[in-house]
Design a protein around this motif. Structure first.
Motif, PDB file in Angstrom:
ATOM      1  N   GLU A   1     -50.724 -17.652  48.841  1.00 54.97           N
ATOM      2  CA  GLU A   1     -50.808 -16.853  50.067  1.00 54.97           C
ATOM      3  C   GLU A   1     -50.266 -17.628  51.258  1.00 54.97           C
ATOM      4  N   SER A   2     -50.567 -18.889  51.359  1.00 53.89           N
ATOM      5  CA  SER A   2     -50.067 -19.685  52.479  1.00 53.89           C
ATOM      6  C   SER A   2     -48.544 -19.825  52.380  1.00 53.89           C
ATOM      7  N   ASN A   3     -48.016 -19.953  51.169  1.00 50.51           N
ATOM      8  CA  ASN A   3     -46.557 -20.006  51.001  1.00 50.51           C
ATOM      9  C   ASN A   3     -45.915 -18.690  51.422  1.00 50.51           C
ATOM     10  N   GLU A   4     -46.530 -17.564  51.062  1.00 47.45           N
ATOM     11  CA  GLU A   4     -46.012 -16.260  51.474  1.00 47.45           C
ATOM     12  C   GLU A   4     -46.038 -16.127  52.987  1.00 47.45           C
ATOM     13  N   ILE A   5     -47.128 -16.578  53.592  1.00 47.54           N
ATOM     14  CA  ILE A   5     -47.242 -16.502  55.047  1.00 47.54           C
ATOM     15  C   ILE A   5     -46.171 -17.365  55.703  1.00 47.54           C
ATOM     16  N   LEU A   6     -45.933 -18.536  55.162  1.00 50.78           N
ATOM     17  CA  LEU A   6     -44.886 -19.405  55.699  1.00 50.78           C
ATOM     18  C   LEU A   6     -43.511 -18.758  55.554  1.00 50.78           C
ATOM     19  N   LEU A   7     -43.244 -18.153  54.403  1.00 50.83           N
ATOM     20  CA  LEU A   7     -41.962 -17.466  54.197  1.00 50.83           C
ATOM     21  C   LEU A   7     -41.799 -16.316  55.172  1.00 50.83           C
ATOM     22  N   MET A   8     -42.893 -15.563  55.378  1.00 51.57           N
ATOM     23  CA  MET A   8     -42.827 -14.444  56.327  1.00 51.57           C
ATOM     24  C   MET A   8     -42.570 -14.945  57.746  1.00 51.57           C
ATOM     25  N   LYS A   9     -43.201 -16.043  58.128  1.00 55.98           N
ATOM     26  CA  LYS A   9     -42.978 -16.612  59.450  1.00 55.98           C
ATOM     27  C   LYS A   9     -41.537 -17.067  59.611  1.00 55.98           C
ATOM     28  N   GLN A  10     -40.976 -17.644  58.550  1.00 59.90           N
ATOM     29  CA  GLN A  10     -39.583 -18.075  58.601  1.00 59.90           C
ATOM     30  C   GLN A  10     -38.656 -16.871  58.741  1.00 59.90           C
ATOM     31  N   ARG A  11     -38.959 -15.789  58.008  1.00 62.19           N
ATOM     32  CA  ARG A  11     -38.136 -14.574  58.103  1.00 62.19           C
ATOM     33  C   ARG A  11     -38.214 -13.976  59.497  1.00 62.19           C
ATOM     34  N   VAL A  12     -39.415 -13.941  60.062  1.00 67.84           N
ATOM     35  CA  VAL A  12     -39.582 -13.395  61.413  1.00 67.84           C
ATOM     36  C   VAL A  12     -38.802 -14.235  62.419  1.00 67.84           C
ATOM     37  N   ALA A  13     -38.874 -15.550  62.290  1.00 66.96           N
ATOM     38  CA  ALA A  13     -38.134 -16.429  63.197  1.00 66.96           C
ATOM     39  C   ALA A  13     -36.626 -16.200  63.052  1.00 66.96           C
TER      40      ALA A  13
ATOM     41  N   GLU B   1     -35.725 -12.952  64.715  1.00 69.58           N
ATOM     42  CA  GLU B   1     -35.721 -13.092  66.168  1.00 69.58           C
ATOM     43  C   GLU B   1     -34.451 -13.788  66.652  1.00 69.58           C
ATOM     44  N   ARG B   2     -33.979 -14.796  65.904  1.00 65.45           N
ATOM     45  CA  ARG B   2     -32.725 -15.452  66.263  1.00 65.45           C
ATOM     46  C   ARG B   2     -31.555 -14.481  66.172  1.00 65.45           C
ATOM     47  N   GLU B   3     -31.521 -13.680  65.102  1.00 68.37           N
ATOM     48  CA  GLU B   3     -30.453 -12.688  64.950  1.00 68.37           C
ATOM     49  C   GLU B   3     -30.513 -11.646  66.061  1.00 68.37           C
ATOM     50  N   ALA B   4     -31.721 -11.229  66.436  1.00 70.45           N
ATOM     51  CA  ALA B   4     -31.874 -10.243  67.511  1.00 70.45           C
ATOM     52  C   ALA B   4     -31.370 -10.810  68.835  1.00 70.45           C
ATOM     53  N   SER B   5     -31.650 -12.073  69.095  1.00 68.76           N
ATOM     54  CA  SER B   5     -31.168 -12.673  70.341  1.00 68.76           C
ATOM     55  C   SER B   5     -29.642 -12.785  70.332  1.00 68.76           C
ATOM     56  N   LYS B   6     -29.060 -13.122  69.173  1.00 64.61           N
ATOM     57  CA  LYS B   6     -27.601 -13.159  69.070  1.00 64.61           C
ATOM     58  C   LYS B   6     -27.005 -11.782  69.308  1.00 64.61           C
ATOM     59  N   LEU B   7     -27.633 -10.743  68.734  1.00 66.21           N
ATOM     60  CA  LEU B   7     -27.147  -9.381  68.932  1.00 66.21           C
ATOM     61  C   LEU B   7     -27.232  -8.968  70.402  1.00 66.21           C
ATOM     62  N   ARG B   8     -28.327  -9.356  71.071  1.00 65.37           N
ATOM     63  CA  ARG B   8     -28.452  -9.042  72.496  1.00 65.37           C
ATOM     64  C   ARG B   8     -27.341  -9.712  73.292  1.00 65.37           C
TER      65      ARG B   8
END
Length: 198
Positions: A26-38, A41-48
């Motif tokens: 579960e902690s590994n999944e949470i870490l992977l999800m946090k990495q995906r969200v980050a 967010e980087r892609e969204a800022s590039k798109l903006r």
């Protein structure tokens, strides 16, 4: 005492390991999800940033196009241009430019194409740098270009709404109230008549 030992639950080391494994998973999944969200967010800022740059470029292009596309500029370009009709469908702008090169300096050659099929319509416009070059170009009327006699005339300035017709409806009727003329037994042709109406 044997009874007390049998009532106490026995702890199994295997169950503790599976609980720890699920916690780690579960902690590994949470870490992977946090990495995906980050990453998202980087892609969204590039798109903006890209969108802001595109909007800025569009605004600057609109300002330049607005300054360049005035009625005076269009009229000036039309006064320096000639219409070339009966152009071969396989002709290229370079060939047309070569045909009219002796007349003067050419700014632009435009071959008109059908907007649905993309095939040439058989006519073109040649814009010269100076209006004086048009007289030399008009001398090439009925000259031979790729085995066809071409028609060369001065380009007319397009007047919006000119010669567009009245649209649908009765021909010659412009609408509006014409007034009531009152009753007249002789108006309207034959009238009601009596009998068969032949």
């Amino acid at each position: 005492m044997a009874d007390v030992e049998s009532t106490q639950p026995t702890t199994n080391d295997n169950t503790n390991l599976t609980i720890d494994d699920t916690d780690d998973a579960e902690s590994n999944e949470i870490l992977l999800m946090k990495q995906r969200v980050a990453e998202m967010e980087r892609e969204a800022s590039k798109l903006r940033e890209l969108q802001a740059a595109a909007e800025q470029a569009a605004h600057s292009a609109d300002e330049n196009a607005g300054a360049m596309e005035t009625d005076e500029d269009k009229t000036g370009a039309d006064s320096r241009s000639v219409y070339v009709g009966n152009v071969d469908y396989g002709a290229t702008p370079e060939e047309i430019q070569g045909h009219f090169q002796a007349c003067g300096t050419i700014n632009r050659v435009t071959i008109i194409c059908d907007k649905f099929t993309g095939h040439p319509k058989g006519y073109a416009y040649v814009e010269f740098s100076e209006p004086e070059h048009i007289d030399a170009a008009l001398a090439l009327d009925n000259s031979l270009f790729r085995g066809r006699l071409i028609k060369v005339t001065a380009k007319r300035t397009n007047v919006p709404g000119f010669n567009r017709g009245r649209g649908r409806g009765r021909p010659g009727y412009r609408g509006g109230y014409r007034g009531y003329a009152g009753y007249s037994p002789y108006r309207g042709g034959r009238g009601r008549g009596r009998g068969r109406g032949f």
